[in-house]
Motif scaffolding. Sequence first.
Motif, mmCIF file in Angstrom:
data_model
loop_
_atom_site.group_PDB
_atom_site.id
_atom_site.type_symbol
_atom_site.label_atom_id
_atom_site.label_comp_id
_atom_site.label_asym_id
_atom_site.label_seq_id
_atom_site.Cartn_x
_atom_site.Cartn_y
_atom_site.Cartn_z
ATOM 1 N N ASN A 28 72.971 -4.746 -40.431
ATOM 2 C CA ASN A 28 74.349 -4.624 -40.902
ATOM 3 C C ASN A 28 75.252 -5.535 -40.092
ATOM 4 N N LYS A 29 76.135 -6.229 -40.783
ATOM 5 C CA LYS A 29 76.939 -7.263 -40.139
ATOM 6 C C LYS A 29 78.408 -6.862 -40.075
ATOM 7 N N ASP A 30 79.024 -7.172 -38.931
ATOM 8 C CA ASP A 30 80.458 -6.982 -38.783
ATOM 9 C C ASP A 30 81.197 -8.162 -39.399
ATOM 10 N N GLY A 31 82.531 -8.058 -39.459
ATOM 11 C CA GLY A 31 83.306 -9.099 -40.112
ATOM 12 C C GLY A 31 83.378 -8.858 -41.603
ATOM 13 N N CYS A 32 83.922 -9.798 -42.320
ATOM 14 C CA CYS A 32 84.133 -9.649 -43.759
ATOM 15 C C CYS A 32 83.488 -10.795 -44.518
ATOM 16 N N VAL A 33 82.696 -10.464 -45.516
ATOM 17 C CA VAL A 33 82.124 -11.480 -46.388
ATOM 18 C C VAL A 33 83.038 -11.650 -47.600
ATOM 19 N N ILE A 34 83.242 -12.889 -48.011
ATOM 20 C CA ILE A 34 84.030 -13.205 -49.206
ATOM 21 C C ILE A 34 83.130 -13.921 -50.198
ATOM 22 N N HIS A 35 83.017 -13.376 -51.396
ATOM 23 C CA HIS A 35 82.246 -14.049 -52.436
ATOM 24 C C HIS A 35 83.202 -14.826 -53.337
ATOM 25 N N VAL A 36 82.973 -16.116 -53.453
ATOM 26 C CA VAL A 36 83.778 -16.972 -54.326
ATOM 27 C C VAL A 36 82.860 -17.558 -55.384
ATOM 28 N N ARG A 37 83.134 -17.269 -56.629
ATOM 29 C CA ARG A 37 82.341 -17.811 -57.736
ATOM 30 C C ARG A 37 83.080 -19.004 -58.316
ATOM 31 N N GLY A 38 82.436 -20.160 -58.286
ATOM 32 C CA GLY A 38 83.045 -21.379 -58.829
ATOM 33 C C GLY A 38 82.241 -21.902 -59.994
ATOM 34 N N SER A 39 81.907 -23.169 -59.964
ATOM 35 C CA SER A 39 81.074 -23.860 -60.956
ATOM 36 C C SER A 39 81.360 -23.429 -62.389
ATOM 37 N N ASP A 40 80.444 -22.690 -63.045
ATOM 38 C CA ASP A 40 80.607 -22.352 -64.458
ATOM 39 C C ASP A 40 81.819 -21.464 -64.708
ATOM 40 N N PHE A 41 82.195 -20.609 -63.735
ATOM 41 C CA PHE A 41 83.377 -19.769 -63.905
ATOM 42 C C PHE A 41 84.648 -20.610 -63.991
ATOM 43 N N VAL A 42 84.702 -21.678 -63.218
ATOM 44 C CA VAL A 42 85.865 -22.571 -63.253
ATOM 45 C C VAL A 42 85.936 -23.281 -64.603
ATOM 46 N N LYS A 43 84.800 -23.769 -65.084
ATOM 47 C CA LYS A 43 84.759 -24.469 -66.364
ATOM 48 C C LYS A 43 85.189 -23.570 -67.520
ATOM 49 N N LEU A 44 84.825 -22.294 -67.441
ATOM 50 C CA LEU A 44 85.158 -21.342 -68.501
ATOM 51 C C LEU A 44 86.555 -20.742 -68.347
ATOM 52 N N TYR A 104 83.288 -14.700 -43.650
ATOM 53 C CA TYR A 104 82.064 -15.434 -43.951
ATOM 54 C C TYR A 104 81.994 -15.628 -45.470
ATOM 55 N N ILE A 105 81.825 -16.859 -45.891
ATOM 56 C CA ILE A 105 81.942 -17.200 -47.311
ATOM 57 C C ILE A 105 80.570 -17.395 -47.942
ATOM 58 N N VAL A 106 80.315 -16.637 -48.988
ATOM 59 C CA VAL A 106 79.128 -16.819 -49.827
ATOM 60 C C VAL A 106 79.621 -17.374 -51.161
ATOM 61 N N THR A 107 79.102 -18.516 -51.569
ATOM 62 C CA THR A 107 79.608 -19.163 -52.778
ATOM 63 C C THR A 107 78.561 -20.066 -53.408
ATOM 64 N N ASP A 108 78.730 -20.325 -54.682
ATOM 65 C CA ASP A 108 77.902 -21.310 -55.374
ATOM 66 C C ASP A 108 78.648 -22.637 -55.510
ATOM 67 N N ASP A 109 79.853 -22.735 -54.901
ATOM 68 C CA ASP A 109 80.698 -23.912 -55.085
ATOM 69 C C ASP A 109 81.604 -24.082 -53.857
ATOM 70 N N LYS A 110 81.097 -24.778 -52.837
ATOM 71 C CA LYS A 110 81.845 -24.920 -51.587
ATOM 72 C C LYS A 110 83.143 -25.702 -51.774
ATOM 73 N N GLU A 111 83.110 -26.726 -52.605
ATOM 74 C CA GLU A 111 84.319 -27.546 -52.791
ATOM 75 C C GLU A 111 85.435 -26.727 -53.437
ATOM 76 N N TYR A 112 85.095 -25.940 -54.437
ATOM 77 C CA TYR A 112 86.101 -25.080 -55.052
ATOM 78 C C TYR A 112 86.609 -24.048 -54.050
ATOM 79 N N SER A 113 85.708 -23.490 -53.264
ATOM 80 C CA SER A 113 86.104 -22.498 -52.259
ATOM 81 C C SER A 113 87.098 -23.076 -51.267
ATOM 82 N N LYS A 114 86.895 -24.315 -50.878
ATOM 83 C CA LYS A 114 87.791 -24.958 -49.913
ATOM 84 C C LYS A 114 89.202 -25.107 -50.472
ATOM 85 N N THR A 115 89.337 -25.312 -51.779
ATOM 86 C CA THR A 115 90.681 -25.438 -52.366
ATOM 87 C C THR A 115 91.461 -24.136 -52.244
ATOM 88 N N ILE A 116 90.749 -23.026 -52.134
ATOM 89 C CA ILE A 116 91.390 -21.722 -51.959
ATOM 90 C C ILE A 116 91.599 -21.405 -50.491
#
Length: 269
Positions: A139-155, A183-195
């Motif tokens: 179990n990990k301390d801190g906060c994980v953030i899931h950012v969905r990019g790629s196909d979600f952005v296109k749609l 801590y960021i979990v994402t399928d789209d690092k570039e999109y995540s960085k814009t946020i």
Amino acid sequence: MIIVRLAGGLGNQIFQFGAGLLLAQKSRIKKIILDDSSLGNYDAKRENELLNFFDFSKLDIDVEFKNLSIVKFRLPKVLPLNIKKFLFVSDKNFQTILNSPNDFFMLLDGYFQNCLTQENFNEEIRLLKNIFIPNGLKNKDGCVIHVRGSDFVKLGWNSVTPKEYYIKAIETIKNKYKQNKFYIVTDDKEYSKTILDELDIDYKFIGNSLHEDFRLIGSFKYRILSSSTFGLWASALGDNNERIVIGPKYWTPKHERNILVPNEIRIGF
């Protein structure tokens, strides 16, 4: 038997299998066939991921992966009749058939998300956690953030989790729960960085595969989810003892999510 047409990514596949389990439990049918022949039809290649996360040998029913010709006709979509004990099950008639299922044969074709009640979803979580393969992560301390990019952005589906959503969620985690590492979990690092680059937070990217990402999300004490079914199930099947989960109000624009994961705080835009 119950036949389930698998479609979409891991989160969708879990919802479809979960629907099959609910119907099997209610009807006492002891065999489920999962047809994954449609997964190759997507622009972004999909694969059958269920075997990587679930131990089917722990079930008291037989689960088989097999491609069947009848699935190609999409009969539940063509004939979504709202009749008790009907053979063909879609999102439109799921509740009726769940309450009075056929005890011999059913064919499922749908996403089986919006049609669920909270009670249904809670039961799916219980059934699936019983066969979920432990991830072995501490179990990990801190906060994980899931950012969905790629196909979600296109749609345009990312509009239900805009930058303002993440700002409010992060403020809640920082101010109420005194967490400052993200801590960021994402399928789209570039999109995540814009946020994230415009926010005053200490963050780093983690995970590098679908399997690792899914298990990482469920291992953190604090979680900020995207609107994807991937993040939803990663949290639902993870360790939920005293966890804090922030999630969005909508699946996609104009489609509110009426089921909550354990310990969820909802933020809507």
